[in-house]
Write an enzyme that holds these catalytic residues in place. Structure first.
Site, mmCIF file in Angstrom:
data_model
loop_
_atom_site.group_PDB
_atom_site.id
_atom_site.type_symbol
_atom_site.label_atom_id
_atom_site.label_comp_id
_atom_site.label_asym_id
_atom_site.label_seq_id
_atom_site.Cartn_x
_atom_site.Cartn_y
_atom_site.Cartn_z
ATOM 1 N N HIS A 171 0.836 -1.202 0.000
ATOM 2 C CA HIS A 171 0.000 0.000 0.000
ATOM 3 C C HIS A 171 0.867 1.246 0.000
ATOM 4 O O HIS A 171 2.053 1.200 0.314
ATOM 5 C CB HIS A 171 -1.015 -0.017 1.136
ATOM 6 C CG HIS A 171 -0.498 0.252 2.514
ATOM 7 N ND1 HIS A 171 -0.484 1.510 3.062
ATOM 8 C CD2 HIS A 171 -0.009 -0.565 3.471
ATOM 9 C CE1 HIS A 171 -0.027 1.437 4.305
ATOM 10 N NE2 HIS A 171 0.279 0.198 4.575
ATOM 11 N N ASP A 217 5.965 2.441 7.359
ATOM 12 C CA ASP A 217 4.641 1.925 7.018
ATOM 13 C C ASP A 217 3.882 2.936 6.182
ATOM 14 O O ASP A 217 3.288 3.856 6.736
ATOM 15 C CB ASP A 217 3.885 1.617 8.319
ATOM 16 C CG ASP A 217 2.491 1.074 8.074
ATOM 17 O OD1 ASP A 217 2.155 0.778 6.918
ATOM 18 O OD2 ASP A 217 1.734 0.957 9.046
ATOM 19 N N GLU A 259 -5.213 1.602 2.521
ATOM 20 C CA GLU A 259 -5.031 0.380 3.317
ATOM 21 C C GLU A 259 -5.235 0.688 4.782
ATOM 22 O O GLU A 259 -5.818 -0.085 5.534
ATOM 23 C CB GLU A 259 -3.624 -0.190 3.082
ATOM 24 C CG GLU A 259 -3.364 -1.533 3.761
ATOM 25 C CD GLU A 259 -2.755 -1.449 5.155
ATOM 26 O OE1 GLU A 259 -2.531 -2.497 5.752
ATOM 27 O OE2 GLU A 259 -2.521 -0.334 5.662
ATOM 28 N N GLU A 260 -4.721 1.858 5.200
ATOM 29 C CA GLU A 260 -4.733 2.187 6.627
ATOM 30 C C GLU A 260 -6.148 2.289 7.187
ATOM 31 O O GLU A 260 -6.379 2.055 8.354
ATOM 32 C CB GLU A 260 -3.964 3.487 6.881
ATOM 33 C CG GLU A 260 -2.455 3.391 6.609
ATOM 34 C CD GLU A 260 -1.727 2.454 7.564
ATOM 35 O OE1 GLU A 260 -2.389 1.755 8.349
ATOM 36 O OE2 GLU A 260 -0.485 2.418 7.512
ATOM 37 N N ASP A 297 4.381 -4.852 3.146
ATOM 38 C CA ASP A 297 3.784 -3.612 3.653
ATOM 39 C C ASP A 297 4.910 -2.771 4.233
ATOM 40 O O ASP A 297 5.590 -2.049 3.520
ATOM 41 C CB ASP A 297 2.706 -3.987 4.678
ATOM 42 C CG ASP A 297 1.928 -2.799 5.210
ATOM 43 O OD1 ASP A 297 2.494 -1.695 5.269
ATOM 44 O OD2 ASP A 297 0.756 -2.971 5.587
ATOM 45 N N HIS A 318 2.559 4.509 13.068
ATOM 46 C CA HIS A 318 1.353 5.326 12.864
ATOM 47 C C HIS A 318 1.423 6.715 13.517
ATOM 48 O O HIS A 318 0.394 7.287 13.863
ATOM 49 C CB HIS A 318 0.097 4.581 13.335
ATOM 50 C CG HIS A 318 -0.298 3.472 12.394
ATOM 51 N ND1 HIS A 318 -1.446 2.741 12.530
ATOM 52 C CD2 HIS A 318 0.309 2.977 11.284
ATOM 53 C CE1 HIS A 318 -1.528 1.838 11.548
ATOM 54 N NE2 HIS A 318 -0.467 1.962 10.790
HETATM 55 ZN ZN LIG Z 1 0.924 -0.501 6.376
#
Ligand SMILES: [Zn+2]
Length: 705
Positions: A355, A365, A402-403, A431, A516
């Site tokens: 993603h 990420d 995706e998140e 990922d 995140h």
């Molecule tokens: Zn991810």
């Protein structure tokens, strides 16, 4: 800003001649890596494979990651669109046919958030991640404020109860203490399970709000030095994320089961099964005053985190007010699909995906994965320049949203479901490609032998050992590397659960506490994740060689006997764990499948049978789906591997049975057992029925064996 690709010298003339006739060179060749890797990996690579492995370049990967992380690129924003165009252009430059695929999906963003303790003292949570002088990127006004995706807009004020990780077992402990969360705000810490489980369980238990904080014991200073001095989470660092329940249909919540194209009919948002209680993630700086003020029973020992306070459950005196306003609307997202069409089998697809959308910068990420994928594309681009075309079709997929819950990939799988079931050989997901040096992989068992063999030929970042040896070295006591089981939490889930396609997921992991948050940035990667970017290059090498051999091998490299044996082992395990369960039919069906798979794998491929046997290999995974879905689940159809209802990310084996057992639902236990047995019998029958020696109608090229 785009940058120019480092170009390499053209191939020696002899190689071009060989490529023109489509044959692979079999003999050992000099390994052209510019370091000591040559002596440490197995020889016997073809010239094309050597060229492929030599292509990924650390310095170019660094520039790619810098470009991808120049701005925050949350799904559906102009900055996200800019990354889609960048990926499209890079794939085109490498010789791929590229399609930009749009969907219109329902996505929330925060408008205003206010969380304050109103008693016994007053404290207003900052809910912000401050700028760090060490990391200039942390100053961007484009970073989305800290929020919980899929929280409703709501205002509540209520007493706070501390509920550890917020799992059902934690609420059982509370019940024994005579404490209920009914009408209260649950305060839980991150960890142990997918965060959506915390929201679902809190709501079921009657909580009116949920606060989720990152405890330093789980990914902060108890683990090590915090950012920017170390890789772990600082006091102000917040984990954003999706709080949608895995038990809901995956993908866009308003168009379950169908692609979210413009003009498609949609559910009313109130019917989409979204969380009904307000949710807000907190840093431990913001959680501390609230936790510190809690009175009442002392928290059980294993509920105690790393903050310098007495952890207590609360007695009703601590009150918090939450006021959240979310901006929900339909927004456009963009997948990018690059295709190299197969020369012999254009209708057999090897899919690679990652993603592209990030909560903020997402250096780990997912941008490390996007970087690795673009290096894979460039490596194939090098081969393309020699006139090479893969035997099978290779597709590189850059997913959006995706998140928010695997939305871009799920919509695409829904749109191409029939075609995927017919054509896909496998899906290789990466990922968060790089957060450290420890390689690991999860996969369905049919890919195990092949993957291990390929990884033995790929040098890791050190150049002194293979990726396989890197993985192997992490557990010296084990006799063999152990593949993880595929649960959910990344884009392989719709491929496995909806389409029934063999899947693999890889990462190179390490100490990573900024997940995140705004601080998952280029600076973090340069300082901690991969200072030389050689881990990105190693991941690209592994991914590229897997795809290359899957695309080039005449035989489709999926081993059905490995799969059958593992299912049989898992069936015995289930029977031992639950002696009250009548597992006779399951054990018999698993045994029969092993016998059939043994016969299948013993028989050699011949020119006459190869096409039909390859079709069986390709379709085997699909036999393991229950078309109607597992009992009480919308997200899971695979009878062997599914996300656990209470773990979310983690896989649960025979999840239909296990989930029904936890609910003491005898009818569903029987139904789930029946689903597994039906699937295994179907797989067995198909394997037994495969014709041998019969002329296949599909043309098979001469000399493929
Ligand atoms: Zn991810």
């Amino acid at each position: 800003m785009l940058f120019s690709i480092v170009t390499r010298g053209s191939l020696p003339r002899f190689l071009v001649t060989c490529l023109a006739c489509g044959a692979l060179l079999g003999g050992p060749v000099v390994f052209p890596l510019p370091h000591r890797a040559a002596a440490k990996v197995r020889s016997g690579l073809s010239a094309l494979e050597s060229q492929l492995l030599a292509a990924p370049a650390p310095e170019r990967a660094r520039q790619t990651l810098r470009t991808l992380t120049a701005k925050p690129h949350l799904a559906g924003t102009p900055e996200d669109y800019a990354t889609a165009l960048y990926v499209r252009d890079e794939l085109q430059r490498a010789g791929f046919d590229v399609e930009l695929v749009e969907y219109e999906v329902y996505l929330p963003r925060p408008k205003s958030r206010r969380v304050e303790m109103t008693a016994p003292t007053k404290y207003r949570c900052t809910l912000t991640e401050p700028t760090l002088p060490d990391d200039p990127d942390s100053a961007s006004p484009l970073a989305v404020p800290t929020f919980a995706a899929w929280s409703p807009s709501a205002k509540v004020e209520a007493p706070v109860v501390y509920v550890n990780y917020g799992l059902p077992r934690d609420y059982e402990v509370l019940e024994k203490l005579g404490v209920s969360v009914q009408g209260k705000i649950a305060l839980v810490r991150y960890g142990e399970c997918y965060r959506g489980v915390k929201a679902q369980v809190a709501q079921e238990k009657g909580a009116v709000g949920l606060l989720v904080y990152s405890d330093p014991k789980d990914d902060g200073y108890v683990q090590g030095k915090t950012y920017p001095d170390g890789p772990w989470r600082t006091d102000n660092c917040v984990q954003r994320g999706s709080y949608r329940a895995f038990t809901q249909p995956p993908g866009d919540p308003l168009t379950p089961g169908r692609p979210a194209k413009k003009g498609t009919s949609r559910l009313a948002p109130k019917d989409a099964g979204l969380p009904r209680i307000p949710i807000q993630p907190l840093s431990y700086r913001d959680a501390l005053p609230i936790l510190e003020s809690l009175r009442g029973p002392a928290a059980p020992k294993d509920w105690i985190g790393g903050l310098p306070i007495e952890y207590r459950i609360g007695n009703g005196e601590t009150r918090v007010r939450m006021a959240l306003t979310m901006d929900y609307r339909l927004r456009t997202i963009w997948n990018v699909i690059g295709t190299l069409t197969g020369r012999d089998h254009p209708d057999e697809w090897i899919l690679l995906g990652n993603h592209r959308d990030a909560w903020v910068y997402g250096a780990v990420d997912p941008s490390s994965g996007t970087t690795a994928m673009l290096e894979v594309a460039r490596a194939f681009g090098e081969l393309r320049k020699t006139g090479w075309q893969p035997r099978r079709t290779i597709k590189l997929c850059s997913w959006d949203a995706e998140e928010y819950g695997l939305i871009g990939s799920t919509e695409w799988v829904e749109e191409h479901l029939t075609e995927l079931r017919e054509k896909a050989v496998c899906y290789l997901n990466v990922d968060s490609a790089v957060s450290g040096d420890n390689f690991r992989a999860s996969a369905v068992p049919s890919l195990w032998s092949f993957t291990k063999s390929v990884l033995q030929d790929v040098p890791d970042a050190s150049g002194t050992r293979s990726l396989y040896d890197n993985w192997r070295a992490q557990d010296q006591k084990a006799s063999e590397v152990r593949f993880g089981k595929l649960g959910s939490g990344s884009d392989y889930a719709p491929f496995l659960q909806l389409a029934g396609i063999a899947c693999l997921d890889m990462a190179s992991t390490g100490s990573y506490g900024v997940y995140h948050s705004t601080y998952d940035s280029f600076r973090w990667m340069e300082k901690f994740g991969d200072p030389t970017f050689s881990r990105h290059a190693a991941m690209a090498r592994g991914w590229a060689l897997l795809a290359f051999r899957l695309a080039e091998s005449p035989r489709i490299e999926l081993n059905l006997l490995d799969y059958a044996r593992e299912i049989e082992r898992l069936a015995r395990e289930l029977a031992q764990e639950h002696p009250q369960l009548d597992a006779t039919a399951l054990l018999d069906a698993a045994r029969d499948l092993t016998i059939a798979a043994e016969a299948f794998e013993t028989e050699p491929d011949t020119q006459a049978t190869l096409a039909i046997r390859n079709r069986l290999r390709r379709q085997f995974e699909g036999f393991l789906l229950a078309p109607e879905g597992l009992p009480k689940r919308y997200d899971a159809r695979h009878v062997v591997y599914a996300p656990g209802v209470f773990s979310g990310y983690g896989a649960e084996v025979f999840s239909g049975v296990r989930y029904a057992l936890t609910r003491n639902d005898a009818a569903d236990v029987a139904r789930a057992m029946e689903q597994i047995v039906t699937a295994l019998k179907k797989a067995t029958r198909t394997l037994q029925g495969q014709p041998s020696g019969k002329k296949d109608t599909q043309p098979v090229r001469k000399g493929v064996l």
